[in-house]
Enzyme design. Structure first.
Site, mmCIF file in Angstrom:
data_model
loop_
_atom_site.group_PDB
_atom_site.id
_atom_site.type_symbol
_atom_site.label_atom_id
_atom_site.label_comp_id
_atom_site.label_asym_id
_atom_site.label_seq_id
_atom_site.Cartn_x
_atom_site.Cartn_y
_atom_site.Cartn_z
ATOM 1 N N LYS A 22 0.837 -1.218 0.000
ATOM 2 C CA LYS A 22 0.000 0.000 0.000
ATOM 3 C C LYS A 22 0.864 1.257 0.000
ATOM 4 C CE LYS A 22 -1.800 1.767 3.957
ATOM 5 N NZ LYS A 22 -1.517 3.207 4.061
ATOM 6 N N ASN A 23 1.853 1.288 0.885
ATOM 7 C CA ASN A 23 2.627 2.525 1.025
ATOM 8 C C ASN A 23 3.578 2.767 -0.148
ATOM 9 O OD1 ASN A 23 1.298 2.970 3.360
ATOM 10 N ND2 ASN A 23 3.032 2.592 4.729
ATOM 11 N N CYS A 115 -5.301 12.546 12.379
ATOM 12 C CA CYS A 115 -5.328 11.093 12.420
ATOM 13 C C CYS A 115 -5.239 10.667 13.867
ATOM 14 C CB CYS A 115 -4.117 10.606 11.632
ATOM 15 S SG CYS A 115 -3.994 8.865 11.483
ATOM 16 N N ARG A 120 0.506 14.466 12.930
ATOM 17 C CA ARG A 120 0.989 14.278 11.566
ATOM 18 C C ARG A 120 1.133 15.586 10.773
ATOM 19 N NH1 ARG A 120 -1.103 8.590 9.320
ATOM 20 N NH2 ARG A 120 0.952 8.607 8.406
ATOM 21 N N ILE A 122 2.904 18.522 8.220
ATOM 22 C CA ILE A 122 3.543 18.405 6.898
ATOM 23 C C ILE A 122 4.586 19.510 6.715
ATOM 24 C CG2 ILE A 122 1.691 17.171 5.680
ATOM 25 C CD1 ILE A 122 0.996 20.018 4.501
ATOM 26 N N ASP A 123 5.082 20.047 7.840
ATOM 27 C CA ASP A 123 6.056 21.147 7.763
ATOM 28 C C ASP A 123 7.302 20.767 6.952
ATOM 29 O OD1 ASP A 123 6.277 19.426 10.120
ATOM 30 O OD2 ASP A 123 8.080 20.564 10.588
ATOM 31 N N ASP A 306 4.519 0.657 11.962
ATOM 32 C CA ASP A 306 3.330 0.002 11.407
ATOM 33 C C ASP A 306 3.193 -1.464 11.830
ATOM 34 O OD1 ASP A 306 2.588 2.352 10.222
ATOM 35 O OD2 ASP A 306 3.082 1.768 8.174
ATOM 36 N N ARG A 398 -8.749 -0.505 4.221
ATOM 37 C CA ARG A 398 -7.871 0.523 3.647
ATOM 38 C C ARG A 398 -6.503 -0.065 3.314
ATOM 39 N NH1 ARG A 398 -6.320 4.276 7.645
ATOM 40 N NH2 ARG A 398 -4.802 4.609 6.032
HETATM 41 C C1 UD1 Z 1 4.262 6.898 6.213
HETATM 42 C C2 UD1 Z 1 3.354 5.702 6.051
HETATM 43 C C3 UD1 Z 1 2.805 5.247 7.405
HETATM 44 C C4 UD1 Z 1 3.963 5.012 8.386
HETATM 45 C C5 UD1 Z 1 4.861 6.241 8.446
HETATM 46 C C6 UD1 Z 1 6.101 6.017 9.309
HETATM 47 C C7 UD1 Z 1 2.390 6.016 3.846
HETATM 48 C C8 UD1 Z 1 1.154 6.251 3.039
HETATM 49 N N1 UD1 Z 1 2.232 6.049 5.168
HETATM 50 O O1 UD1 Z 1 3.464 7.979 6.711
HETATM 51 O O2 UD1 Z 1 2.101 4.024 7.206
HETATM 52 O O3 UD1 Z 1 3.418 4.779 9.678
HETATM 53 O O4 UD1 Z 1 5.318 6.584 7.122
HETATM 54 O O5 UD1 Z 1 6.822 4.927 8.856
HETATM 55 O O6 UD1 Z 1 3.444 5.755 3.313
HETATM 56 N N2 UD1 Z 1 6.682 14.549 10.544
HETATM 57 C C9 UD1 Z 1 6.914 15.889 10.808
HETATM 58 N N3 UD1 Z 1 6.773 16.788 9.787
HETATM 59 C C10 UD1 Z 1 6.426 16.415 8.516
HETATM 60 C C11 UD1 Z 1 6.208 15.049 8.257
HETATM 61 C C12 UD1 Z 1 6.337 14.135 9.283
HETATM 62 O O7 UD1 Z 1 7.214 16.261 11.939
HETATM 63 O O8 UD1 Z 1 6.335 17.288 7.642
HETATM 64 C C13 UD1 Z 1 6.811 13.556 11.618
HETATM 65 C C14 UD1 Z 1 5.546 12.761 11.884
HETATM 66 O O9 UD1 Z 1 4.688 13.447 12.757
HETATM 67 C C15 UD1 Z 1 6.101 11.497 12.486
HETATM 68 C C16 UD1 Z 1 7.397 11.294 11.713
HETATM 69 O O10 UD1 Z 1 7.737 12.577 11.183
HETATM 70 O O11 UD1 Z 1 6.420 11.720 13.836
HETATM 71 C C17 UD1 Z 1 7.331 10.288 10.588
HETATM 72 O O12 UD1 Z 1 6.229 10.595 9.752
HETATM 73 P P1 UD1 Z 1 6.249 10.293 8.190
HETATM 74 O O13 UD1 Z 1 7.421 9.439 7.862
HETATM 75 O O14 UD1 Z 1 6.130 11.588 7.453
HETATM 76 O O15 UD1 Z 1 4.913 9.484 7.995
HETATM 77 P P2 UD1 Z 1 4.054 9.456 6.675
HETATM 78 O O16 UD1 Z 1 4.970 9.616 5.520
HETATM 79 O O17 UD1 Z 1 2.905 10.358 6.787
#
Ligand code: UD1
Length: 420
Positions: A22-23, A115, A120, A122-123, A306, A398
């Site tokens: 999926k990912n 979530c 989560r 996106i900075d 995960d 999902r």
């Molecule tokens: C992806 C996976 C999810 C998995 C996660 C961590 C997909 C669709 N989802 O989610 O299943 O649990 O990786 O392996 O691939 N963070 C920030 N700022 C950002 C982005 C992330 O602080 O802009 C933090 C998050 O809050 C978290 C950490 O970084 O603490 C890791 O998150 P991230 O690797 O971004 O997870 P996703 O890519 O959303």
């Protein structure tokens, strides 16, 4: 809402084929927006998240066709404004931002929703895009991004919890058509990011350092169509491996890639589970008495967040004390309270769960709160005495292809109860 009714106590035996990841498939589908030519993606799992991503691509103007496990996308002419409600609902949809900016130099997409597993943010995605020359405003729930052109840059993508998986995917997809060279430090090394890079390379992108924390992308003028087979899902494979051990069964996982699962297999072996490689398959069985283990979730190649919930389901069956520490998402223990309904003894101390395993489990109605939490409840239900009803299984749909059918084929007594 559908639920699963499980009558526990049957060891799982037999063979299961692991579906596409999926990912990996979600960012790969987003990457098809980078070319006007046709892309063919194989080993696509039949999941609601994948259907959702197909709808998002179609709403942007792409032609999306699914036949069996093959999805064909042609994004001949697309627009940069995504449907607010579609994108808001699925976190993975954020990875359309990079391709839209690369192709059109503008994008208007809704902020992905929150979530239950944490805030989560996106900075890091936005920081990386800004470094490539993108101007970004967040207004009325939308991300408004524009750029005259995208220019390669050196950037550091590490955050509080380490690298970001989808953030790395987004920046790579923005950089493949940028002018000049982009160097990403603290890039995510997950196999799903590697799979995306392999697809982009097949489309004509120039990327080196794939699978390492330093990735270099040399922008090209345009990309072309490509065909790609998605990697097998290491999280699904880990889930069935744990279910086999938890039920005291023996299951052969066809297609499971041991090289993507070393952290999980290492912990399973430490807890006494026998894991054997058999060509392109892995055979898993409980070797004797289970032993407690301590686990800390980390970015790849560490133990994946995960698989944390599923491992907790195994540890509640294991006599002794196991400590599970969650370092990636701050609120990812919602499954603990539900596992306790079945008789588990778990206490949460900050980022750690202390599991006093070996208490008898008895079936009860439980509520799935997120995708992997749902899988943990199913595993516990398979081991509990009596009937367990797992409610709100849309989470499972999902991310797990036909989980009830696959478990049934392994001998589980499991039924989907459709809400009338
Ligand atoms: C992806 C996976 C999810 C998995 C996660 C961590 C997909 C669709 N989802 O989610 O299943 O649990 O990786 O392996 O691939 N963070 C920030 N700022 C950002 C982005 C992330 O602080 O802009 C933090 C998050 O809050 C978290 C950490 O970084 O603490 C890791 O998150 P991230 O690797 O971004 O997870 P996703 O890519 O959303």
């Amino acid at each position: 809402m559908d639920s699963l009714l499980i009558k526990g106590g049957v060891p799982l035996h037999g063979d299961v084929t692991i579906s596409g990841a999926k990912n990996a498939v979600l960012p790969i589908m987003a990457a098809t927006l980078l070319t006007a030519e046709k892309c063919v993606i194989r080993r696509v799992p039949d999941l609601s998240d994948v259907k959702f991503m197909g709808k998002i691509l179609a709403s942007l103007g792409a032609e999306v066709k699914a036949e069996g496990d093959t999805v064909t996308v042609q994004a001949a002419k697309i627009k940069g404004v995504g449907d607010y409600d579609l994108i808001r609902k699925m976190r993975g949809s954020i990875c359309i931002l990079g391709p839209l900016l690369a192709r059109l130099h503008k994008a208007k997409v809704s902020l992905p929703g929150g979530c239950v597993i944490g805030t989560r943010p996106i900075d890091l995605h936005l920081k990386g895009l800004r470094a490539l020359g993108v101007g970004i405003k967040v207004e009325s729930g939308y991300i408004l991004a524009t750029a005259k052109k995208l220019t390669g840059a050196d950037l550091f993508l590490g955050g509080r919890a380490g690298p970001t998986v989808l953030g790395t995917a987004n920046i790579i997809m923005a950089a493949v058509l940028a002018e000049g060279v982009t160097l990403i430090e603290s890039a995510a090394c997950e196999p799903e990011v590697m799979d995306l890079c392999n697809f982009l390379t097949a489309m004509g992108a120039k990327i080196t350092g794939v699978g390492s924390p330093t990735i270099t992308i040399t922008g090209v003028k345009e990309l072309h169509g490509a065909e790609h087979e998605v990697i097998p899902d290491r999280i699904e494979a880990a889930t069935y491996a744990i279910a086999a051990a938890a039920t005291n069964g023996e299951v052969t996982l066809h297609g499971a890639r041991a090289e993507h699962m070393n952290a999980v297999l290492d912990k399973l072996r430490e807890s006494g589970v026998k894991v054997e490689r058999q060509g392109a398959a892995l055979k898993v069985r409980r070797g004797g008495r289970l032993k407690p283990v301590d686990i800390t979730t980390l970015p790849y190649a560490g133990f994946p967040t995960d698989v944390q919930a599923q491992m907790m389901a195994l540890m509640i069956l294991t006599p002794g004390i196991s400590i599970i520490t969650e370092r990636i998402f701050e609120s990812r223990f919602t499954h603990a309270a539900e596992l306790m309904r079945l008789g588990a003894d778990i206490s949460i101390e900050g980022p750690s769960a202390i599991v006093k395993g070996g208490k008898p489990l008895s079936g009860a109605p439980v509520m799935a709160s997120d995708l992997r939490a749902s899988a943990a409840l199913v595993i516990a239900g398979l081991c509990a005495k009596g009937a367990t009803q797992v409610n709100r299984i849309y989470h499972l749909d999902r991310g797990y292809e036909k989980m009830d059918d696959k478990l049934k084929a392994l001998g589980a007594r499991i039924e989907r109860v459709e809400e009338t």
